[in-house]
Design a protein around this motif. Structure first.
Motif, PDB file in Angstrom:
ATOM      1  N   HIS A  40      12.168  93.443 120.349  1.00 25.62           N
ATOM      2  CA  HIS A  40      12.919  93.607 121.598  1.00 25.62           C
ATOM      3  C   HIS A  40      14.253  92.881 121.488  1.00 25.62           C
ATOM      4  CE1 HIS A  40      10.353  90.067 122.099  1.00 25.62           C
ATOM      5  NE2 HIS A  40      11.295  89.591 122.881  1.00 25.62           N
ATOM      6  N   GLN A  41      15.205  93.356 122.268  1.00 23.79           N
ATOM      7  CA  GLN A  41      16.550  92.804 122.232  1.00 23.79           C
ATOM      8  C   GLN A  41      16.538  91.390 122.775  1.00 23.79           C
ATOM      9  OE1 GLN A  41      19.394  95.220 124.337  1.00 23.79           O
ATOM     10  NE2 GLN A  41      20.640  95.380 122.512  1.00 23.79           N
ATOM     11  N   VAL A  85      17.878  90.714 117.842  1.00 27.78           N
ATOM     12  CA  VAL A  85      16.529  91.038 118.293  1.00 27.78           C
ATOM     13  C   VAL A  85      15.560  89.890 118.054  1.00 27.78           C
ATOM     14  CG1 VAL A  85      16.772  93.539 117.987  1.00 27.78           C
ATOM     15  CG2 VAL A  85      16.013  92.142 116.063  1.00 27.78           C
ATOM     16  N   LEU A  86      14.519  89.881 118.854  1.00 25.22           N
ATOM     17  CA  LEU A  86      13.365  88.999 118.677  1.00 25.22           C
ATOM     18  C   LEU A  86      12.217  89.878 118.220  1.00 25.22           C
ATOM     19  CD1 LEU A  86      13.676  86.991 122.003  1.00 25.22           C
ATOM     20  CD2 LEU A  86      14.298  86.196 119.731  1.00 25.22           C
ATOM     21  N   PRO A 113      13.064 104.519 120.853  1.00 21.03           N
ATOM     22  CA  PRO A 113      12.924 103.842 119.561  1.00 21.03           C
ATOM     23  C   PRO A 113      14.239 103.787 118.794  1.00 21.03           C
ATOM     24  CG  PRO A 113      12.106 106.066 119.394  1.00 21.03           C
ATOM     25  CD  PRO A 113      12.534 105.859 120.820  1.00 21.03           C
ATOM     26  N   ARG A 114      15.178 102.979 119.264  1.00 19.83           N
ATOM     27  CA  ARG A 114      16.488 102.935 118.623  1.00 19.83           C
ATOM     28  C   ARG A 114      17.000 101.500 118.545  1.00 19.83           C
ATOM     29  NH1 ARG A 114      19.784 107.694 119.020  1.00 19.83           N
ATOM     30  NH2 ARG A 114      20.852 107.409 117.087  1.00 19.83           N
ATOM     31  N   LEU A 115      17.515 101.150 117.389  1.00 17.31           N
ATOM     32  CA  LEU A 115      18.194  99.875 117.181  1.00 17.31           C
ATOM     33  C   LEU A 115      19.569 100.202 116.626  1.00 17.31           C
ATOM     34  CD1 LEU A 115      15.351  97.877 115.395  1.00 17.31           C
ATOM     35  CD2 LEU A 115      16.079  97.643 117.774  1.00 17.31           C
ATOM     36  N   ARG A 116      20.551  99.347 116.920  1.00 15.41           N
ATOM     37  CA  ARG A 116      21.901  99.555 116.409  1.00 15.41           C
ATOM     38  C   ARG A 116      22.282  98.397 115.495  1.00 15.41           C
ATOM     39  NH1 ARG A 116      24.935  99.771 121.907  1.00 15.41           N
ATOM     40  NH2 ARG A 116      23.663  97.925 122.000  1.00 15.41           N
ATOM     41  N   TRP A 158      20.546  97.633 109.554  1.00 16.66           N
ATOM     42  CA  TRP A 158      20.696  99.081 109.669  1.00 16.66           C
ATOM     43  C   TRP A 158      19.421  99.641 110.272  1.00 16.66           C
ATOM     44  CZ3 TRP A 158      17.209 102.214 107.127  1.00 16.66           C
ATOM     45  CH2 TRP A 158      16.507 101.660 106.063  1.00 16.66           C
ATOM     46  N   PHE A 159      19.562 100.823 110.890  1.00 15.72           N
ATOM     47  CA  PHE A 159      18.409 101.515 111.442  1.00 15.72           C
ATOM     48  C   PHE A 159      18.703 103.009 111.422  1.00 15.72           C
ATOM     49  CE2 PHE A 159      15.621 103.253 114.693  1.00 15.72           C
ATOM     50  CZ  PHE A 159      14.421 102.696 114.296  1.00 15.72           C
ATOM     51  N   ASP A 160      17.808 103.778 110.826  1.00 10.53           N
ATOM     52  CA  ASP A 160      17.943 105.228 110.743  1.00 10.53           C
ATOM     53  C   ASP A 160      17.007 105.854 111.775  1.00 10.53           C
ATOM     54  OD1 ASP A 160      17.828 107.944 110.160  1.00 10.53           O
ATOM     55  OD2 ASP A 160      17.794 107.640 107.995  1.00 10.53           O
ATOM     56  N   PRO A 161      17.549 106.332 112.912  1.00 15.89           N
ATOM     57  CA  PRO A 161      16.686 106.876 113.967  1.00 15.89           C
ATOM     58  C   PRO A 161      15.939 108.142 113.537  1.00 15.89           C
ATOM     59  CG  PRO A 161      18.996 107.197 114.515  1.00 15.89           C
ATOM     60  CD  PRO A 161      18.955 106.368 113.274  1.00 15.89           C
TER      61      PRO A 161
END
Length: 86
Positions: A65-66, A48-49, A40-43, A9-12
């Motif tokens: 990074h993806q 990711v690495l 600065p967003r991840l889904r 999870w990621f809360d932008p």
């Protein structure tokens, strides 16, 4: 080689999230300022690495990074979804 994982999870709005490591190991705290990509967003479901850093708060992901195999995917995936070649 950098550790690899899946964004749980990621809360932008807060700029924080959690990455589940591949294999064994605890979940890793992720912060927006550590994301190397544009914005600065991840889904959830993003592969990711990252580099692991241990600080007073525990393990943290840096230089996030993806993964290359995720760059061509459209939309978020959920952990455990099968990837089909295009």
């Amino acid at each position: 080689m950098s550790p690899c994982g899946i964004v749980k999870w990621f809360d932008p709005d807060r700029g924080t999230g959690l990455i589940s490591q591949d294999g064994t190991g605890p979940d890793i705290h992720a912060e927006a300022r550590a994301i190397r990509e544009n914005g600065p967003r991840l889904r959830p479901g993003d592969r990711v690495l990252f580099d692991l850093t241990h600080d007073s708060a525990g393990l943290r992901a840096d230089n996030i990074h993806q993964a290359e195999d995720d760059r061509s995917q459209d939309g978020p995936r959920q952990h455990g979804d099968e990837q089909t070649p295009r």
